[in-house]
Design an enzyme around this catalytic site. Structure first.
Site, PDB file in Angstrom:
ATOM      1  N   LYS A  64       0.889  -1.195   0.162  1.00 58.04           N
ATOM      2  CA  LYS A  64       0.191  -0.071   0.153  1.00 58.04           C
ATOM      3  C   LYS A  64       0.825   1.110   0.132  1.00 58.04           C
ATOM      4  O   LYS A  64       0.592   2.182  -0.769  1.00 58.04           O
ATOM      5  CB  LYS A  64      -1.003   0.040   1.355  1.00 58.04           C
ATOM      6  CG  LYS A  64      -1.697   1.387   1.352  1.00 58.04           C
ATOM      7  CD  LYS A  64      -2.932   1.361   2.281  1.00 58.04           C
ATOM      8  CE  LYS A  64      -3.395   2.638   2.528  1.00 58.04           C
ATOM      9  NZ  LYS A  64      -3.601   3.252   1.104  1.00 58.04           N
ATOM     10  N   GLN A 113      -5.795  -3.959  -6.191  1.00 59.58           N
ATOM     11  CA  GLN A 113      -5.474  -2.790  -6.706  1.00 59.58           C
ATOM     12  C   GLN A 113      -3.979  -2.233  -5.732  1.00 59.58           C
ATOM     13  O   GLN A 113      -4.247  -0.983  -5.181  1.00 59.58           O
ATOM     14  CB  GLN A 113      -6.473  -1.592  -6.103  1.00 59.58           C
ATOM     15  CG  GLN A 113      -7.845  -2.009  -6.984  1.00 59.58           C
ATOM     16  CD  GLN A 113      -8.684  -0.983  -6.850  1.00 59.58           C
ATOM     17  OE1 GLN A 113      -9.066  -0.391  -5.734  1.00 59.58           O
ATOM     18  NE2 GLN A 113      -9.577  -0.674  -7.797  1.00 59.58           N
ATOM     19  N   ASN A 244      -2.922   6.635  -1.228  1.00 59.96           N
ATOM     20  CA  ASN A 244      -3.185   5.791  -2.546  1.00 59.96           C
ATOM     21  C   ASN A 244      -2.193   4.815  -2.913  1.00 59.96           C
ATOM     22  O   ASN A 244      -0.984   4.959  -2.644  1.00 59.96           O
ATOM     23  CB  ASN A 244      -3.755   6.754  -3.583  1.00 59.96           C
ATOM     24  CG  ASN A 244      -2.712   7.539  -4.400  1.00 59.96           C
ATOM     25  OD1 ASN A 244      -2.165   6.906  -5.189  1.00 59.96           O
ATOM     26  ND2 ASN A 244      -2.365   8.680  -3.680  1.00 59.96           N
ATOM     27  N   CYS A 245      -2.740   3.747  -3.681  1.00 57.28           N
ATOM     28  CA  CYS A 245      -1.919   2.711  -4.091  1.00 57.28           C
ATOM     29  C   CYS A 245      -2.490   2.155  -5.397  1.00 57.28           C
ATOM     30  O   CYS A 245      -1.674   0.964  -5.998  1.00 57.28           O
ATOM     31  CB  CYS A 245      -1.706   1.756  -3.125  1.00 57.28           C
ATOM     32  SG  CYS A 245      -3.230   0.973  -2.615  1.00 57.28           S
ATOM     33  N   VAL A 246      -3.398   2.628  -5.983  1.00 52.68           N
ATOM     34  CA  VAL A 246      -3.861   1.942  -7.088  1.00 52.68           C
ATOM     35  C   VAL A 246      -3.157   2.072  -8.260  1.00 52.68           C
ATOM     36  O   VAL A 246      -2.567   3.310  -8.439  1.00 52.68           O
ATOM     37  CB  VAL A 246      -5.387   2.658  -7.448  1.00 52.68           C
ATOM     38  CG1 VAL A 246      -5.923   1.898  -8.571  1.00 52.68           C
ATOM     39  CG2 VAL A 246      -6.361   2.234  -6.379  1.00 52.68           C
TER      40      VAL A 246
END
Lengths: 431, 348
Positions: A64, A113, A244-246
């Site tokens: 993540k 994701q 965020n990590c998508v």
């Protein structure tokens, strides 16, 4: 504003009775104390910690965030303000940095994701976090917990762990290996400095499209900000953190915000080729009105500075390409010269056009590489986390995960591989 | 082993004659002829020119499809491992023929092929995307440089060795983006570029901006009550379980699913495969992205005639424009064929 980064070089990590740095550069971590420090019984069923070192046959996924351990020992505020510390402004004084170490957070977030970090092999060439000595936190959510609460719990635990490590090292007594000083005076002075050199600002675009596409500034969700001015030193104290990590290749982890290479490069040329006067942060919201408002406002600030040029860095791709191009076009129209940093989605064969928007004005672009490129990752002896999501993470596809544990994915799935802050040497050429 | 190579040349280089013999039809000869002798020398014992296929430039230009087919047949009769064509230098019709033959060899025979041209040869723009065209000078005087470069490249392809950059290998850019590690990190390159731009010095962008397609909107529907409406989405709504495994990002395919009799895209039967947005709201009620429920109501009220029996869906997330264009063209053709009057295209 003046900030001194007191860097302690970490060459390895191992578990021990006390969290401290040894003379040989080994970071000893009291695992039990660390886990107690980051525990969150309300949201997390379990947290475990593992160590992953450069060159090891280890795969971490789904990743993540990555965070560099830092702790302020002088000056106002504390690292990660508004997140795990009070909201006072940061960026002045002295901050301890555990250079060469990182906290990596890993766990099921919404089910898919997230990114991959390989500590050796081909994948390791592309992620910055194969070069750091990593303390990896692995989370299991409480049953029935809302995904938003879970995401937040993981984010805060990572920040707490990073702050804990640097704080313990400081309290155990340490002499920094080197000290770096960063200083830009108040505007009234800085504007008069270096006559004859062009004034330059940095337009820093933050990803703000929604859950797993968020960024926080002093704890404020950046979706809700108007573009504003931030001192470059504030970023070094963790004023901006990732949510965020998508499509992990081009989302800015907290680590790269703390070590923003555009800010470093502008500082390096400051007083020599340019007069670096400041940083403007802006967001990447999804509606057209938001895009226009932010773009107009950010370029207006650049005009108020009276800068001759800006570096604009994007975060993400597709929808934010529209923000990037809008910012470029408006700035150039206002007489502010631009250089853009982006990455590309040119297809697996590299034959497609790379961006979702384009403009004639965008005549100076740096690329961080084609994220659609396919990469084969050999099996690793040890997996930290869960590989069962590999087929459905962004960049994966049906059949990505092979029976022998090897993985065929787009570069998109590798954490930080095409970082649009220009963190890596990767680029792309037309062949 | 010695690789078997076939050489394609025109009537002039075959020694048949100049413009007056340009109408010569395709013919095939054993061994090397004309410039083939130079290639023979360059290959040494590693490869052998087993045959030469010749065609007049005028004949080829006037009978492109038929000539290509005949030439391809003659080439494949030699059972070659690879083909070289030309070099054509700046001869326009010859360049076009070399390009067309090379492309056909690559696509239909699936074996390595290399040709050579001057960058301004019209054949370059027509064919460079699909094949390797070695850059040559504008006239046959450049044969001395062209032959070793072409020979070296075809041998690399035959040995399945990685092909380097246009500058390293001497071929003309094919327009393909390739990842390369640079000497400096991106941020330093950006600041270097800005300093140059501000000083008015020359700089080179790393990504020249593409020119975009602009599609003019269709005429509005005049008779809504008799219109057939279709639903197409890039929001990734698929039957639950994602039966066609549409990717969460960089989609390589789209799905076509029947909604005949379906009254609502409910959360039991549908979910999103999209990896680029928060799926919570779409999965709670997929009608939010694929509004079957509202359209059924409107259909029942007679606001339009019929909701088309299928919906098309893909994931618009990091999906290359080339893929999106291909999906759009195919979906559009199918809708047109089935008499659909208008489409509601939902994105996310």
């Amino acid at each position: 504003m003046k900030l001194e980064l007191m860097k302690v070089i970490v060459k390895s990590v191992s578990w021990g009775d006390r969290t401290e740095i040894l003379k040989d550069g080994t970071l000893k971590v009291n695992k039990k104390e660390l886990l107690e420090h980051v525990s969150d019984e309300e949201n997390l069923k379990s947290i475990d910690a593992e160590i992953a070192l450069p060159g090891e046959s280890v795969r971490i996924t789904p990743v993540k965030d990555a965070i560099q351990p830092r702790y302020k020992v002088e000056g106002g505020g504390q690292v990660f303000p508004g997140m795990v510390s009070d909201v006072e402004s940061v960026g002045e004084g002295k901050t301890i940095v555990l250079e060469g170490a990182a906290v990596i957070t890993c766990g099921r977030i919404v089910g898919f994701q997230e990114g991959i970090v390989d500590m050796s092999g081909k994948g390791a060439e592309y992620t910055p976090f194969s070069k750091t000595c990593n303390v990896v936190l692995v989370f299991e959510p409480k049953e029935g917990i809302e995904v938003y609460a879970y995401e937040k719990a993981c984010r805060l635990a990572g920040l707490k762990a990073a702050m804990y490590l640097a704080k313990c090292v400081h309290e155990a007594g340490v002499t920094p290996d080197k000290t770096e000083t960063f200083e830009i005076p108040p505007f009234a002075r800085s504007m008069k400095e270096f006559p004859g050199l062009p004034k330059v600002a940095y337009l820093y675009m933050l990803q703000t499209q929604g859950l797993l596409h968020d960024t926080y500034v002093y704890g404020v969700d950046a979706k809700r900000i108007l573009p504003t001015i931030i001192h470059p030193n504030e970023t070094m104290d963790g004023a901006i953190v990732s949510g965020n990590c998508v499509s992990a290749c081009d989302k800015n982890s907290t680590y790269v915000h703390q070590n923003n290479p555009v800010i470093r490069s502008l500082y390096e040329r400051h007083g020599k080729d340019i007069n670096f006067v400041g940083v403007i942060i802006t967001n990447e919201n999804v509606t057209l009105a938001d895009k226009r408002r932010s773009s107009s406002f950010a370029v207006k600030i650049a005009k108020m500075f009276g800068v001759d040029g800006v570096v604009i860095s994007e975060e993400g791709f597709g929808n934010p390409d529209a923000d990037l191009i809008m910012n470029c076009r408006r700035a150039e129209k206002a007489g502010v010269k631009t250089v853009l940093i982006t990455d590309e989605y040119a297809g697996r064969d590299g034959a497609s056009q790379s961006l979702a928007d384009a403009a004639q004005e965008a005549d100076a672009v740096v690329t961080a590489g084609n994220a659609n490129m396919i990469i084969d990752l050999s099996p690793m002896e040890k997996v930290i986390g869960f590989t069962e999501y590999v087929n459905v993470i962004a960049g994966g596809f049906d059949g990505s995960l092979k029976p022998d544990g090897s993985i065929e994915v787009e570069l998109q799935a590798i954490t930080g591989a095409t970082c649009e802050l220009g963190f890596n040497k990767l680029g792309a050429e037309t062949w | 082993m010695t690789y078997r190579i076939v050489h394609y040349i025109n009537q002039f280089f075959a020694g048949i004659g100049g413009e007056e013999k340009a109408g010569t039809g395709p013919e095939s000869k054993d061994g090397a002829i004309g410039p083939g002798m130079a290639f023979k020398a360059a290959f040494g014992s590693e490869a052998e020119i087993v045959g030469t296929v010749i065609c007049g430039d005028g004949y080829f230009a006037e009978n492109m499809d038929g000539a290509s087919e005949k030439i391809l047949k003659m080439i494949s009769d030699f059972s070659p491992d690879a083909v070289i064509a030309g070099p054509a230098f700046n001869a326009g019709r010859y360049g076009t023929a070399c390009g067309a033959v090379s492309e056909a060899v690559s696509k239909k025979l699936g074996i390595p092929v290399v040709t050579g041209m001057y960058p301004e040869n019209p054949g370059v723009d027509m064919y460079r995307k699909g094949i390797y065209i070695v850059e040559t000078s504008d006239s046959a005087r450049g044969i001395k440089d062209a032959v070793p470069a072409m020979a070296k490249l075809i041998m690399k392809l035959l040995r399945a060795e990685p092909v380097g950059s246009p500058a390293d290998e001497g071929y003309i850019e094919r327009g393909v983006r390739v990842n390369c590690f640079q000497d400096k990190i991106g941020a330093e390159r950006a600041v270097d570029m800005l300093v140059k731009k501000l000083k008015g010095e020359e700089f080179r962008t790393e990504y020249p901006m593409p020119v975009f397609d602009r599609v003019a909107p269709a005429e509005p529907i005049k008779d809504m009550k008799n219109a057939v409406i279709a639903l197409v989405t890039s929001g990734g709504i698929v039957p639950k379980g994602n039966p066609d495994h549409i990717e969460a990002s960089s989609a390589t395919k789209y799905g076509t699913y029947s909604i005949a009799g379906v009254q609502s895209a409910d959360e039991v039967a549908y979910a999103t495969a999209h990896g680029g947005y928060d799926p919570t709201y779409a999965n709670t009620d997929p009608n939010r992205v694929l509004p079957i429920d509202v359209l059924r109501e409107m259909e029942k009220n007679g606001e339009f005639k019929k909701l088309y029996d299928y919906f098309f869906t893909t994931v618009g997330n990091g999906t290359p424009v080339a893929n999106a264009k291909k999906f759009g063209t195919e979906i559009g053709a199918r809708l047109k064929k089935d008499g659909v009057d208008a489409v509601i295209l939902t994105s996310t």
